[in-house]
Write a protein that holds these residues in place. Sequence first.
Motif, PDB file in Angstrom:
ATOM      1  N   SER A 188      12.797  12.211   0.137  1.00  0.00           N
ATOM      2  CA  SER A 188      11.785  11.157   0.037  1.00  0.00           C
ATOM      3  C   SER A 188      12.344   9.762  -0.158  1.00  0.00           C
ATOM      4  O   SER A 188      11.586   8.794  -0.166  1.00  0.00           O
ATOM      5  CB  SER A 188      10.828  11.479  -1.119  1.00  0.00           C
ATOM      6  N   VAL A 189      13.654   9.626  -0.320  1.00  0.00           N
ATOM      7  CA  VAL A 189      14.255   8.330  -0.650  1.00  0.00           C
ATOM      8  C   VAL A 189      14.296   7.436   0.586  1.00  0.00           C
ATOM      9  O   VAL A 189      14.872   7.795   1.619  1.00  0.00           O
ATOM     10  CB  VAL A 189      15.674   8.521  -1.208  1.00  0.00           C
ATOM     11  N   GLY A 190      13.666   6.266   0.502  1.00  0.00           N
ATOM     12  CA  GLY A 190      13.747   5.280   1.570  1.00  0.00           C
ATOM     13  C   GLY A 190      12.944   5.590   2.812  1.00  0.00           C
ATOM     14  O   GLY A 190      13.188   5.011   3.867  1.00  0.00           O
ATOM     15  N   ILE A 191      11.968   6.482   2.713  1.00  0.00           N
ATOM     16  CA  ILE A 191      11.157   6.871   3.871  1.00  0.00           C
ATOM     17  C   ILE A 191       9.889   6.023   3.929  1.00  0.00           C
ATOM     18  O   ILE A 191       9.151   5.913   2.953  1.00  0.00           O
ATOM     19  CB  ILE A 191      10.787   8.368   3.809  1.00  0.00           C
ATOM     20  N   GLY A 192       9.623   5.448   5.107  1.00  0.00           N
ATOM     21  CA  GLY A 192       8.427   4.628   5.277  1.00  0.00           C
ATOM     22  C   GLY A 192       7.386   5.220   6.191  1.00  0.00           C
ATOM     23  O   GLY A 192       6.252   4.723   6.259  1.00  0.00           O
ATOM     24  N   ALA A 193       7.740   6.309   6.910  1.00  0.00           N
ATOM     25  CA  ALA A 193       6.793   6.969   7.813  1.00  0.00           C
ATOM     26  C   ALA A 193       7.359   8.334   8.175  1.00  0.00           C
ATOM     27  O   ALA A 193       8.573   8.559   8.090  1.00  0.00           O
ATOM     28  CB  ALA A 193       6.551   6.147   9.079  1.00  0.00           C
ATOM     29  N   GLU A 194       6.493   9.228   8.575  1.00  0.00           N
ATOM     30  CA  GLU A 194       6.906  10.568   9.015  1.00  0.00           C
ATOM     31  C   GLU A 194       6.295  10.867  10.377  1.00  0.00           C
ATOM     32  O   GLU A 194       5.192  10.400  10.699  1.00  0.00           O
ATOM     33  CB  GLU A 194       6.490  11.652   8.008  1.00  0.00           C
ATOM     34  N   ILE A 195       7.028  11.669  11.163  1.00  0.00           N
ATOM     35  CA  ILE A 195       6.518  12.228  12.409  1.00  0.00           C
ATOM     36  C   ILE A 195       6.562  13.742  12.286  1.00  0.00           C
ATOM     37  O   ILE A 195       7.588  14.300  11.878  1.00  0.00           O
ATOM     38  CB  ILE A 195       7.355  11.777  13.620  1.00  0.00           C
ATOM     39  N   MET A 196       5.475  14.413  12.624  1.00  0.00           N
ATOM     40  CA  MET A 196       5.449  15.876  12.588  1.00  0.00           C
ATOM     41  C   MET A 196       4.751  16.418  13.821  1.00  0.00           C
ATOM     42  O   MET A 196       4.004  15.708  14.515  1.00  0.00           O
ATOM     43  CB  MET A 196       4.736  16.379  11.330  1.00  0.00           C
ATOM     44  N   GLY A 197       4.984  17.696  14.075  1.00  0.00           N
ATOM     45  CA  GLY A 197       4.338  18.363  15.199  1.00  0.00           C
ATOM     46  C   GLY A 197       2.987  18.934  14.825  1.00  0.00           C
ATOM     47  O   GLY A 197       2.627  19.049  13.639  1.00  0.00           O
ATOM     48  N   ALA A 198       2.236  19.324  15.834  1.00  0.00           N
ATOM     49  CA  ALA A 198       0.900  19.876  15.610  1.00  0.00           C
ATOM     50  C   ALA A 198       0.946  21.133  14.764  1.00  0.00           C
ATOM     51  O   ALA A 198       0.063  21.381  13.937  1.00  0.00           O
ATOM     52  CB  ALA A 198       0.228  20.158  16.957  1.00  0.00           C
TER      53      ALA A 198
ATOM     54  N   PRO B 255       1.553  15.149   0.221  1.00  0.00           N
ATOM     55  CA  PRO B 255       2.767  14.704  -0.469  1.00  0.00           C
ATOM     56  C   PRO B 255       3.560  13.633   0.269  1.00  0.00           C
ATOM     57  O   PRO B 255       4.653  13.276  -0.164  1.00  0.00           O
ATOM     58  CB  PRO B 255       3.586  16.000  -0.552  1.00  0.00           C
ATOM     59  N   PHE B 256       3.048  13.087   1.367  1.00  0.00           N
ATOM     60  CA  PHE B 256       3.847  12.186   2.196  1.00  0.00           C
ATOM     61  C   PHE B 256       3.805  10.739   1.707  1.00  0.00           C
ATOM     62  O   PHE B 256       4.813  10.038   1.717  1.00  0.00           O
ATOM     63  CB  PHE B 256       3.382  12.285   3.656  1.00  0.00           C
ATOM     64  N   HIS B 257       2.623  10.242   1.320  1.00  0.00           N
ATOM     65  CA  HIS B 257       2.461   8.900   0.741  1.00  0.00           C
ATOM     66  C   HIS B 257       2.923   7.793   1.690  1.00  0.00           C
ATOM     67  O   HIS B 257       3.347   6.719   1.251  1.00  0.00           O
ATOM     68  CB  HIS B 257       3.207   8.805  -0.598  1.00  0.00           C
ATOM     69  N   THR B 258       2.851   8.046   2.977  1.00  0.00           N
ATOM     70  CA  THR B 258       3.238   7.074   4.004  1.00  0.00           C
ATOM     71  C   THR B 258       2.348   7.304   5.219  1.00  0.00           C
ATOM     72  O   THR B 258       1.666   8.327   5.331  1.00  0.00           O
ATOM     73  CB  THR B 258       4.699   7.281   4.462  1.00  0.00           C
ATOM     74  N   PRO B 259       2.375   6.382   6.186  1.00  0.00           N
ATOM     75  CA  PRO B 259       1.783   6.698   7.488  1.00  0.00           C
ATOM     76  C   PRO B 259       2.499   7.919   8.080  1.00  0.00           C
ATOM     77  O   PRO B 259       3.730   8.012   8.047  1.00  0.00           O
ATOM     78  CB  PRO B 259       2.060   5.440   8.316  1.00  0.00           C
ATOM     79  N   THR B 260       1.727   8.858   8.592  1.00  0.00           N
ATOM     80  CA  THR B 260       2.276  10.112   9.118  1.00  0.00           C
ATOM     81  C   THR B 260       1.689  10.353  10.509  1.00  0.00           C
ATOM     82  O   THR B 260       0.467  10.370  10.670  1.00  0.00           O
ATOM     83  CB  THR B 260       1.942  11.281   8.185  1.00  0.00           C
ATOM     84  N   PHE B 261       2.571  10.534  11.486  1.00  0.00           N
ATOM     85  CA  PHE B 261       2.163  10.628  12.879  1.00  0.00           C
ATOM     86  C   PHE B 261       2.268  12.081  13.338  1.00  0.00           C
ATOM     87  O   PHE B 261       3.347  12.675  13.304  1.00  0.00           O
ATOM     88  CB  PHE B 261       3.038   9.713  13.742  1.00  0.00           C
TER      89      PHE B 261
END
Length: 210
Positions: free
Chosen positions: A62-72, A95-101
Amino acid sequence: MSLTRVHNLSISLDGFATGEPQSAEAPFGHAGQRLHEWMFRTRFWDQGGTTGVDDAFAERHSVGIGAEIMGANKFGPPGWQDDPDWKGWWGTEPPFHTPTFVLTHRPRPSIDLEGGTTFHFLDASPADALEAAREAASGQDVRIGGGATVVRDFLAAGLVDQMHVVQVPLVLGRGVRLWDGLEGLEDSYDVEAVSSPSGVVHLTFRRALA
């Protein structure tokens, strides 16, 4: 420029990151939770957990993460696209606390949830998805959250800067493999291996300098 990172991706000795068949009752198929037991025992996951090698690797997630990308298939079980009320596995505060795509061939409107997580649904190539995530990350790094198919696609496109893979001492025999089609991947990365008393091996891949 921000980095593209993969963390805590657990695979079996034969390279499978999930078993089969996947369903709402069995998100990882016949693998169950066996691939992730090493992490469940750490302080990163549970305040009463261990503080050794496994925890040191897990907490980098989780350190320094500003966004996540995940699959369907990480966002939901097969068929979730047909349920307009499905908001992911994680309840009202993911648990992501960021924009998640979420990459899906059937996009839907974005979902704002508690704790700073907003799910955006894209039908996009890895490069286009990464561009959108980097813009949303505001200079921080982008995490490729899985599953294995999405990580493999980003690796094949040359878009992953750092990757942490955890090899778990079990043989699944079937499921979704990480390494298919990635022959020679090691030539593009500096690879290090750290064994843990828990029996897992932490593999780190860092893009080799030209």
